[in-house]
Each structure stands twice: as C-alpha cells, then as structure tokens.
Design a protein around this motif. Structure first.
Motif, PDB file in Angstrom:
ATOM      1  N   THR A   8      22.701  -3.309  41.881  1.00 21.78           N
ATOM      2  CA  THR A   8      22.934  -1.842  41.025  1.00 21.78           C
ATOM      3  C   THR A   8      21.763  -1.884  39.790  1.00 21.78           C
ATOM      4  O   THR A   8      21.189  -0.929  39.562  1.00 21.78           O
ATOM      5  CB  THR A   8      24.079  -1.994  40.107  1.00 21.78           C
ATOM      6  N   MET A   9      21.402  -3.188  39.213  1.00 25.73           N
ATOM      7  CA  MET A   9      20.442  -3.151  38.178  1.00 25.73           C
ATOM      8  C   MET A   9      18.989  -2.713  38.821  1.00 25.73           C
ATOM      9  O   MET A   9      18.269  -1.911  38.367  1.00 25.73           O
ATOM     10  CB  MET A   9      20.137  -4.617  37.803  1.00 25.73           C
ATOM     11  N   VAL A  10      18.842  -3.182  40.153  1.00 28.22           N
ATOM     12  CA  VAL A  10      17.467  -3.177  40.685  1.00 28.22           C
ATOM     13  C   VAL A  10      17.453  -1.836  41.243  1.00 28.22           C
ATOM     14  O   VAL A  10      16.184  -1.067  40.886  1.00 28.22           O
ATOM     15  CB  VAL A  10      17.172  -4.110  41.924  1.00 28.22           C
ATOM     16  N   VAL A  11      18.457  -1.189  41.744  1.00 28.52           N
ATOM     17  CA  VAL A  11      18.393   0.213  42.259  1.00 28.52           C
ATOM     18  C   VAL A  11      18.189   1.126  41.204  1.00 28.52           C
ATOM     19  O   VAL A  11      17.630   2.201  41.401  1.00 28.52           O
ATOM     20  CB  VAL A  11      19.528   0.430  43.266  1.00 28.52           C
ATOM     21  N   LYS A  12      18.709   0.986  40.119  1.00 21.80           N
ATOM     22  CA  LYS A  12      18.855   1.838  38.903  1.00 21.80           C
ATOM     23  C   LYS A  12      17.263   1.841  38.475  1.00 21.80           C
ATOM     24  O   LYS A  12      16.910   3.092  37.790  1.00 21.80           O
ATOM     25  CB  LYS A  12      19.556   1.416  37.749  1.00 21.80           C
ATOM     26  N   THR A  13      16.590   1.016  38.520  1.00 23.82           N
ATOM     27  CA  THR A  13      14.825   1.192  38.364  1.00 23.82           C
ATOM     28  C   THR A  13      14.226   2.091  39.010  1.00 23.82           C
ATOM     29  O   THR A  13      13.238   2.593  38.764  1.00 23.82           O
ATOM     30  CB  THR A  13      14.112  -0.371  38.314  1.00 23.82           C
TER      31      THR A  13
ATOM     32  N   GLY B 123      17.857  -1.176  28.387  1.00 26.58           N
ATOM     33  CA  GLY B 123      18.627  -0.086  28.291  1.00 26.58           C
ATOM     34  C   GLY B 123      19.470   0.101  29.695  1.00 26.58           C
ATOM     35  O   GLY B 123      20.750   0.434  29.732  1.00 26.58           O
ATOM     36  N   ILE B 124      18.835  -0.199  30.806  1.00 26.84           N
ATOM     37  CA  ILE B 124      19.445  -0.301  32.381  1.00 26.84           C
ATOM     38  C   ILE B 124      20.550  -1.293  32.193  1.00 26.84           C
ATOM     39  O   ILE B 124      21.539  -1.073  32.844  1.00 26.84           O
ATOM     40  CB  ILE B 124      18.237  -0.663  33.499  1.00 26.84           C
ATOM     41  N   ILE B 125      20.168  -2.532  31.945  1.00 28.40           N
ATOM     42  CA  ILE B 125      21.144  -3.631  31.832  1.00 28.40           C
ATOM     43  C   ILE B 125      22.406  -3.247  31.014  1.00 28.40           C
ATOM     44  O   ILE B 125      23.639  -3.366  31.649  1.00 28.40           O
ATOM     45  CB  ILE B 125      20.505  -4.908  31.542  1.00 28.40           C
ATOM     46  N   GLN B 126      22.176  -2.778  29.984  1.00 23.19           N
ATOM     47  CA  GLN B 126      23.296  -2.343  28.833  1.00 23.19           C
ATOM     48  C   GLN B 126      24.247  -1.060  29.417  1.00 23.19           C
ATOM     49  O   GLN B 126      25.376  -0.994  29.116  1.00 23.19           O
ATOM     50  CB  GLN B 126      22.696  -2.045  27.637  1.00 23.19           C
ATOM     51  N   SER B 127      23.482  -0.373  30.354  1.00 21.44           N
ATOM     52  CA  SER B 127      24.268   0.672  30.814  1.00 21.44           C
ATOM     53  C   SER B 127      25.387   0.429  32.107  1.00 21.44           C
ATOM     54  O   SER B 127      26.077   1.207  32.434  1.00 21.44           O
ATOM     55  CB  SER B 127      23.328   1.726  31.502  1.00 21.44           C
TER      56      SER B 127
END
Length: 329
Positions: A245-250, A320-324
C-alpha cells in the motif's frame, strides 16, 4: 485496527527456527568497533548493517568532512572480508573498474579490476562519466561481470558503498534513475550538533593522520550465515499488504511525477527482515517497515517540478503517505 496473529504460534521452539540472537550479538560487535572512532551518524551505521544483512547496496549523500568515507572504511574493516576503494574521476574508464583482457602467452587473460572484492567503497560515484557508471549496473544487480563473452561472478558477500556530494555539482554526472534504483538505501547525512562536534574534537583532535584501528568483529562466513537467517524472518500477510500500500500510493500521489518501482517493495521487505533480526526477533513488526520505508524510497520517486521549486523534499511526501495508512496490529 487489524489484528496480526502471534508470530510465536508456530508450534516450534524459537531456537530451532531462527537463531537471531547470534545476529544481534554479531551486529553489536560491529557497532562497538565503529563507535570507537565515529561520533553520531547512528542512522548511517544502522542502515549500513541492514544493507549487509539484506544483500543490498548503499548510496551515501552528504557534504564533505562528515565521515562518509571513514565510516564506510571502518564498517568494511569490521567484517573480515575483502575490501577495495575506488575513487571515481571524470577520466575513469569502465576497464579501470571492471578489469580488462590482456594478451599473454598466446592467449587473452582477464585481469580483474578493483570491483572484484567483497565490500567496495566508491568515492564520489557521480564524478565518473555515464559509461563508467553504467558499467556498474550488472555488477550491482546480477553480482557478476560479463567481459568478452565470459561471465565472472563476484565473491560473496558482495556490497557496494557509494558516496556523493550534493552541493558540488561542477564536473559531475547525475546518476540515472535506473542506477539509483539498484541501491537498497539512499542515506542523507547531516552535520553534527554542538555536543557531537565537541566529542569529535576530544576523540580525534590530538590524533595523527594514521588510520584508526579496527578489529574484525565477524567473518565473511558469518555474514553469509546471517544473511541466510535474515531471509527467513517471518512477515505476516497483513504486513505485506502494508508495504504494498505504501509503494502503490506513491504512484498516484499528486505531488509526484513518478512513484516507486516494485524494487522498492522488495527493498522495504528485506530491510524490515534485517531490522527485526538486529533487534533479536524472528518476525517483522510495523515499526520495522516504517523505519525502512523512507531510506528505501526517497531515491525511487520523482517530485513534480512545481513541488521541487517550492523546496518540498521527497522525505516530506513519504512521511505524509506513511501517516495516511492505517497501521496493522
């Protein structure tokens, strides 16, 4: 929050599954040898060890004089394996790094270059021309060199530590994204604070220019065993989803022109296994993934030009991505 099953519910004794206590002991010895000389730079030292356990390579970025090269040399010498240092310059050719074939006694003989070692320190990797940088692709990814139709494998363990200066761009050649992607981590190094600066003066101010003494803490054979054990550290299914999920969100973030590749997912996965083993655990927890995520992705994403002009850093976007993302527990 989602629940993760107890990693100890496997029905097998801990000691029979993964002797991570030996990894933790060996790593502590390496830390102790480096800390005899180096003040601060704890993140750099930790991530170097993570990369060693994960069979990865490191890119160190920082201004001159903050012990990038010295720490790398001490780290290499704390492991009883081969070590070589290559100073990249604008006139360096691929043969100067990989080796070349020499006609000898009626036949061609391949003379191996300095890349053929276990731990290789490349100083100022962005000062060599593109063709020399490109010669490193196969070595770093496949751990082999192909020359004149013959393949020469690298000895194990094999690790590249590369440095670059972010402020002196004159006469440098920017690393292409394809090569950046081959580094497990990109580590940003800052200047020491006041207390650390005073400690440096106390520790090194009266020393001569001789190289600090380092006693090898572990052998090359132990490194290979540690790497094998590390690869067996358990990662729960929900944590695999957390990483993905982390990687795909980037890849669909409005501030990013290009997101992280699947190699980033693998980098976080392997690094989190190493972090768990270093803490004496045979299972990964979400904190391991969070510790590995930013150094594993900061060099694999590209900011939009507008955000870059605003001075937004890749680390800020990644935080920000990680915190979301909801943390599985």
């Amino acid at each position: 929050m989602e629940e993760i099953s107890d990693p100890q519910d496997s029905g097998m004794p801990f000691g029979n599954r993964l002797p991570v206590e030996h990894i933790a002991e060996g790593i502590e010895k390496i830390r102790g040898e480096i800390k005899k000389t180096i003040v601060g730079q704890n993140e750099m030292i930790e991530l170097m060890i993570v990369a060693l356990l994960s069979k990865g390579h490191i890119l160190l970025e920082g201004v001159p004089g903050i012990a990038k090269t010295l720490t790398s040399k001490l780290f290499a010498k704390s492991v009883d394996t081969g070590f070589s240092r290559i100073q990249f310059t604008p006139d360096l050719m691929p043969a100067d790094v990989l080796g070349t074939s020499i006609f000898n006694s009626g036949e061609f003989e391949f003379r191996k270059g300095p890349i053929f070692s276990n731990i290789v320190l490349i100083d100022e990797i962005n000062r060599a021309p593109a063709k020399t940088q490109s010669a490193m692709f196969e070595v770093m990814e496949e751990r082999q060199v192909t020359m004149d139709g013959h393949t020469y494998p690298m000895a194990a363990p094999f690790m590249v530590l590369a440095t670059q200066n972010p402020i002196d761009s004159e006469g440098t050649y920017r690393l292409p994204e394809a090569q950046m992607d081959r580094f497990l981590f990109k580590i940003h190094l800052g200047l020491p604070n006041l207390e650390e600066e005073i400690m440096i003066l106390k520790n090194r101010g009266s020393e001569t220019e001789s190289e600090p003494t380092v006693v090898p803490a572990i052998s090359g054979e132990e490194v290979l065993q540690f790497q094998e054990w590390t690869s067996s550290v358990r990662v729960e299914e929900k944590l695999l989803h957390y990483i993905a999920t982390m990687v795909v969100k980037t890849r669909n973030h409005p501030s990013l022109y290009a997101g992280a590749s699947p190699r980033a997912s693998l980098a976080i996965f392997r690094a989190s296994q190493a972090l768990a083993a270093m803490d004496g655990r045979d299972f990964v927890i979400p904190e391991d993934i969070k510790r590995a995520a930013i150094p594993a992705m900061r060099h694999r994403i590209i900011l939009n030009p507008e955000k870059e002009m605003e001075g937004i850093s890749p680390d800020l976007i990644l935080e920000g991505i990680i915190q979301s993302i909801e943390i599985p527990r």
